[in-house]
Write an enzyme that holds these catalytic residues in place. Structure first.
Site, PDB file in Angstrom:
ATOM      1  N   GLU A   1      -6.741   5.334  47.023  1.00  0.00           N
ATOM      2  CA  GLU A   1      -6.616   6.217  45.861  1.00  0.00           C
ATOM      3  C   GLU A   1      -5.666   5.608  44.846  1.00  0.00           C
ATOM      4  OE1 GLU A   1      -5.280   9.896  47.517  1.00  0.00           O
ATOM      5  OE2 GLU A   1      -3.343   9.107  48.131  1.00  0.00           O
ATOM      6  N   CYS A   2      -5.982   5.802  43.578  1.00  0.00           N
ATOM      7  CA  CYS A   2      -5.119   5.380  42.484  1.00  0.00           C
ATOM      8  C   CYS A   2      -4.766   3.896  42.622  1.00  0.00           C
ATOM      9  CB  CYS A   2      -3.880   6.277  42.432  1.00  0.00           C
ATOM     10  SG  CYS A   2      -3.046   6.288  40.833  1.00  0.00           S
ATOM     11  N   GLY A   3      -3.488   3.569  42.826  1.00  0.00           N
ATOM     12  CA  GLY A   3      -3.090   2.173  42.945  1.00  0.00           C
ATOM     13  C   GLY A   3      -3.796   1.451  44.072  1.00  0.00           C
TER      14      GLY A   3
ATOM     15  N   PHE B   1      -6.875   1.980  45.059  1.00  0.00           N
ATOM     16  CA  PHE B   1      -8.219   1.664  44.569  1.00  0.00           C
ATOM     17  C   PHE B   1      -8.166   0.470  43.615  1.00  0.00           C
ATOM     18  CE2 PHE B   1     -11.762   2.410  41.563  1.00  0.00           C
ATOM     19  CZ  PHE B   1     -12.815   2.331  42.461  1.00  0.00           C
TER      20      PHE B   1
END
Length: 389
Positions: free
Chosen positions: A322-324, A326
């Site tokens: 997720e987020c960073g 990804f």
């Protein structure tokens, strides 16, 4: 357990540092203390946890639902005092409403609220603003005030106005402390480990608060309840999950990590910056958020771990990124100046700095297909805060 909330009329008011200093001050008195952050904030709980032995959790009715949100407090049965920290302004919720605001959390949990107010150069107007906050909604739960960035010689002037006009106790003040200022970046305060002289700064703020804030008065207006655990460990390890955790990946909800352990997961932390391989016997992979964009050279240089992650994910290892996390799985990651660095290459795309906040706030996601986490058509509450796209 006694509990109260520190809130304010806006972001940037000093809530986090006052909350953290109060945690330290009460701990120094011999109390066991815990902390709760309202909203989907990863960084502020890091400050709470910087006080030795303090556990900090998040509470968010939108992401968790009301019942699960209320249960967060029941996990603090061993703490004498729990301090809840609000997000943004007290009534700031979803899409210009009070939904999921600190106010709604205070009502949901029946928690008294102490407002941190910066008086600036106001006079009687400070009472008018406080009156608005008191009367904007019924059952506001506002139980007192702390004045921040308030000069010592002006404190009594403001205290008399507020106690006369608003019938609110003023529990004290904190002067401007330039040599204890904390640096910020686009997601809020920098993490404690990144702030030079952080411990000395916190100690200075705590020392001042002990001298100028009525800690006993705060305890008198706090809510007293009995805590109860709502979930216990399964007692057996069912799987080993490798969790990326270092300077680049540090955004995790302790609630979620605790829940995974309760369900039988063994969490094995590793560093994509320094480690050359995933932990042994890894069954699944969790790449959380953080600031990979600030550590691109080190992440790119560690070819061994990038290669193993790519092989593992492409080979079917259950993975959440997720987020960073990804961003890290992309083929290419660009820094602020547009210089490209190698990611893990699981996906053929690239991420680039957008120069601004491109998406910010709560949202609802709908699953387009069945997956490890969701059924097709299922809706999931989420939160976005992106400067890279």
């Amino acid at each position: 357990m006694r509990r109260f909330m520190i809130a304010s009329d806006s972001s940037g008011s000093g809530k986090t540092m006052i909350t953290t200093a109060l945690l330290q001050a009460f701990k120094d008195r011999g109390y066991s203390v815990g902390a709760v952050k309202c909203g989907p904030d990863y960084i502020d709980p890091m400050f709470h946890r910087s006080v030795q032995d303090v556990r900090s959790r998040n509470i968010d009715p939108f992401l968790m639902g009301n019942e699960a949100a209320k249960q967060v407090l029941s996990a603090f049965e061993s703490e004498d005092i729990v301090i809840m920290e609000a997000a943004m302004g007290y009534y700031d919720g979803i899409a210009g409403t009070t939904a999921a605001s600190a106010y709604e959390v205070s009502v949901l949990t029946d928690t008294p609220v102490i407002l941190v107010i910066n008086p600036g150069s106001q006079g009687n107007t400070i009472a008018a603003k406080l009156s608005g906050l008191q009367n904007f909604r019924k059952n506001c739960n506002i139980a007192g005030v702390i004045l921040n960035r308030c000069r010592k010689e002006r404190y009594e002037y403001y205290r008399k106005i507020i106690e006369r006009e608003n019938s609110l106790p003023v529990f004290g003040y904190l002067e401007e402390l330039p040599d204890a200022a904390m640096e910020s970046r686009h997601l809020g305060l920098m993490s404690p480990s990144e702030i030079e002289g952080y411990r000395e700064k916190l100690n200075k703020i705590t020392t001042e608060i002990i001298k100028t804030v009525d800690l006993d008065g705060i305890l008198k207006v706090s809510k007293v309840t009995e805590g109860r655990f709502f979930c216990h460990n399964s007692g057996s390890v069912r799987c080993r999950i490798a969790v990326a955790k270092d300077e680049a990946f540090s955004f995790y909800y302790e609630n979620a990590l605790e829940k995974l352990r309760q369900l039988g997961a063994e969490l094995c932390f590793f560093s994509p910056i320094r480690d050359k391989a995933l932990p042994e016997d890894t069954d699944a992979l969790y790449l959380g958020g953080g600031y990979p964009e600030l550590h691109l050279e080190e992440l790119s240089r560690n070819e061994a771990i990038r290669g193993q992650i790519a092989v593992s994910v492409k080979g079917g290892m259950p993975t959440i990124a997720e987020c960073g996390g990804f961003i890290y799985l992309q083929e290419t990651i660009e820094d602020r100046e547009g210089h490209p660095y190698r990611g893990c290459g699981v996906f053929p795309g690239k991420t680039a700095y957008a120069g601004r906040s491109v998406r910010f706030g709560y949202c609802m996601m709908r699953a387009e297909t069945n997956s490890m986490l969701f059924n097709k058509g299922e809706e999931i509450p989420a939160h976005e805060f992106h400067h890279w796209d």
